[in-house]
Design a protein around this motif. Structure first.
Motif, PDB file in Angstrom:
ATOM      1  N   SER A 176       0.845  -1.194   0.000  1.00 22.34           N
ATOM      2  CA  SER A 176       0.000   0.000   0.000  1.00 22.34           C
ATOM      3  C   SER A 176       0.880   1.243   0.000  1.00 22.34           C
ATOM      4  O   SER A 176       1.939   1.269   0.630  1.00 22.34           O
ATOM      5  CB  SER A 176      -0.954   0.013   1.193  1.00 22.34           C
ATOM      6  OG  SER A 176      -0.258   0.177   2.408  1.00 22.34           O
ATOM      7  N   CYS A 177       0.434   2.266  -0.702  1.00 22.67           N
ATOM      8  CA  CYS A 177       1.186   3.519  -0.785  1.00 22.67           C
ATOM      9  C   CYS A 177       0.269   4.615  -1.314  1.00 22.67           C
ATOM     10  O   CYS A 177      -0.782   4.334  -1.896  1.00 22.67           O
ATOM     11  CB  CYS A 177       2.406   3.372  -1.701  1.00 22.67           C
ATOM     12  SG  CYS A 177       1.999   2.866  -3.384  1.00 22.67           S
ATOM     13  N   GLU A 178       0.680   5.855  -1.101  1.00 24.77           N
ATOM     14  CA  GLU A 178      -0.057   7.015  -1.602  1.00 24.77           C
ATOM     15  C   GLU A 178       0.682   7.569  -2.809  1.00 24.77           C
ATOM     16  O   GLU A 178       1.879   7.863  -2.719  1.00 24.77           O
ATOM     17  CB  GLU A 178      -0.177   8.082  -0.514  1.00 24.77           C
ATOM     18  CG  GLU A 178      -0.991   9.298  -0.938  1.00 24.77           C
ATOM     19  CD  GLU A 178      -1.164  10.317   0.183  1.00 24.77           C
ATOM     20  OE1 GLU A 178      -1.770  11.379  -0.069  1.00 24.77           O
ATOM     21  OE2 GLU A 178      -0.683  10.055   1.301  1.00 24.77           O
ATOM     22  N   LEU A 179       0.000   7.730  -3.910  1.00 31.21           N
ATOM     23  CA  LEU A 179       0.654   8.219  -5.115  1.00 31.21           C
ATOM     24  C   LEU A 179      -0.338   8.923  -6.027  1.00 31.21           C
ATOM     25  O   LEU A 179      -1.552   8.807  -5.865  1.00 31.21           O
ATOM     26  CB  LEU A 179       1.384   7.092  -5.846  1.00 31.21           C
ATOM     27  CG  LEU A 179       0.613   5.990  -6.566  1.00 31.21           C
ATOM     28  CD1 LEU A 179       1.599   5.124  -7.368  1.00 31.21           C
ATOM     29  CD2 LEU A 179      -0.151   5.089  -5.627  1.00 31.21           C
ATOM     30  N   SER A 180       0.213   9.647  -6.993  1.00 32.68           N
ATOM     31  CA  SER A 180      -0.603  10.391  -7.950  1.00 32.68           C
ATOM     32  C   SER A 180       0.221  10.602  -9.213  1.00 32.68           C
ATOM     33  O   SER A 180       1.365  10.142  -9.320  1.00 32.68           O
ATOM     34  CB  SER A 180      -1.033  11.741  -7.365  1.00 32.68           C
ATOM     35  OG  SER A 180       0.078  12.621  -7.268  1.00 32.68           O
ATOM     36  N   SER A 181      -0.362  11.325 -10.167  1.00 33.03           N
ATOM     37  CA  SER A 181       0.368  11.706 -11.371  1.00 33.03           C
ATOM     38  C   SER A 181       1.390  12.790 -11.042  1.00 33.03           C
ATOM     39  O   SER A 181       1.519  13.222  -9.894  1.00 33.03           O
ATOM     40  CB  SER A 181      -0.604  12.224 -12.433  1.00 33.03           C
ATOM     41  OG  SER A 181      -1.668  11.329 -12.653  1.00 33.03           O
ATOM     42  N   GLU A 182       2.115  13.260 -12.055  1.00 32.38           N
ATOM     43  CA  GLU A 182       3.077  14.354 -11.877  1.00 32.38           C
ATOM     44  C   GLU A 182       2.983  15.288 -13.079  1.00 32.38           C
ATOM     45  O   GLU A 182       3.329  14.928 -14.207  1.00 32.38           O
ATOM     46  CB  GLU A 182       4.495  13.818 -11.739  1.00 32.38           C
ATOM     47  CG  GLU A 182       5.609  14.805 -12.028  1.00 32.38           C
ATOM     48  CD  GLU A 182       5.486  16.139 -11.283  1.00 32.38           C
ATOM     49  OE1 GLU A 182       5.956  17.149 -11.820  1.00 32.38           O
ATOM     50  OE2 GLU A 182       4.893  16.171 -10.177  1.00 32.38           O
ATOM     51  N   ALA A 183       2.471  16.490 -12.822  1.00 30.28           N
ATOM     52  CA  ALA A 183       2.383  17.536 -13.841  1.00 30.28           C
ATOM     53  C   ALA A 183       3.271  18.700 -13.430  1.00 30.28           C
ATOM     54  O   ALA A 183       3.559  18.873 -12.241  1.00 30.28           O
ATOM     55  CB  ALA A 183       0.939  18.013 -13.988  1.00 30.28           C
TER      56      ALA A 183
END
Length: 307
Positions: A176-183
């Motif tokens: 489990s981890c917290e992540l998102s895109s990168e703009a």
């Protein structure tokens, strides 16, 4: 499924309590139509601003709403919007016997290999590490202090010690981890295909909706003003397949991933041939919305005797 995963545990009781109100359900229905301030919500529901403020606070604490303060017409007002589009309820699983678990928490800066392309960078809780958009900063010694890292394409890879005894084998593995895109800066509408790899084999690919920055992350330091938080994702590897947030992604079982090795490799990547190439941001325990690093939890059982 890209929503937040909720387990039936006492720790999540505030989440369920927030739904036990007709007023709060009506409030959520109203906000599904668009962002409102407290005064607009009060007028829509025929209640006082004080009552609406109390209900908004409870929904915000439970993770249903997000708020932001803006100046309009010479006054400060709180704007409210829905935080998540969907939630996944994880029901308890009946176990025939109590299983033994081993868990390791991996800070996001303690990767052992990487190959990244801009936009990219790292930051600790108090400062940026090195310079923005310089892949060489990923090799600085102080990278291990990173609480957030991001890259446009490429990968970061972590080595995980195998803590199983010789008489044990892995029955289930959870990541489990917290992540998102990168703009550049941030863009809430910025899809990216982020792939999880274990021991060189693809586990699954999740499409992040964006690089979220309009609402401040609950844990994100005040000095940080771009990407604020991600989505908590849970990948489970079982005998009958790979599961992403409870939904089966593939039928490739745990025996295919070489967990008998002395150590394992876990990689997060944005591939050159991905449909959405929108980068990747990983959040540590002092950034984003969830106070955790990358967590790897292994359920083990006695190894069958041979001969």
């Amino acid at each position: 499924m890209s929503g937040r995963s909720i387990r039936l545990t006492p720790e999540n009781l505030p989440f369920f309590e927030a739904l036990a109100s007709e007023t709060r359900l009506r409030l959520l229905e109203r906000l599904a139509e668009g962002e409102c301030n407290i005064k607009e919500l009060a007028a829509s529901l025929g209640l006082s601003s004080a009552i609406i403020t109390r209900h908004v606070r409870q929904l915000e604490d439970a993770g249903f709403l997000q708020t932001r303060m803006i100046r309009e017409g010479g006054a400060i007002q709180k704007r409210c919007s829905v935080a998540e589009g969907e939630f996944l309820l994880q029901m308890p699983v009946l176990r025939r016997e109590e299983r033994e678990y081993q868990e390791i928490s991996i800070p996001v800066g303690q990767f052992t290999d990487c190959q990244v392309r801009p936009t990219c960078g790292l930051a600790s809780e108090i400062k940026v590490i090195g310079a923005f958009d310089d892949p060489r900063c990923f090799f600085l010694p102080e990278r291990t202090d990173a609480q957030i890292l991001w890259f446009g394409r490429g990968y970061v890879e972590y080595r995980i010690p195998n803590g199983l005894r010789p008489d044990q084998e892995a029955e289930e593995l959870e990541i489990s981890c917290e992540l998102s895109s990168e703009a550049p800066g941030y863009r809430d509408d910025w899809p990216s295909d982020i792939t999880f790899w274990l021991n060189g084999r693809r586990l699954c690919t999740w499409t992040s909706a964006g690089d979220f920055g309009e609402q401040r992350g609950r844990l994100t330091p005040d000095w940080w003003h771009v990407n604020q938080y991600g989505v908590l994702k849970t990948v489970r590897l079982r005998e009958d397949g790979v599961y992403l947030d409870g939904a089966r992604f593939s039928r490739e079982g745990i025996c295919s991933f070489g967990l008998q090795k002395e150590s394992w490799t876990l990689r997060f990547s944005v591939e050159e041939d991905a449909h959405y190439i929108g980068g990747c941001t990983l959040y540590g325990e002092r950034f984003g919305n969830y106070p955790q690093n990358i967590l790897v939890r292994t359920a083990c059982r006695p190894r069958p005797r041979t001969g």
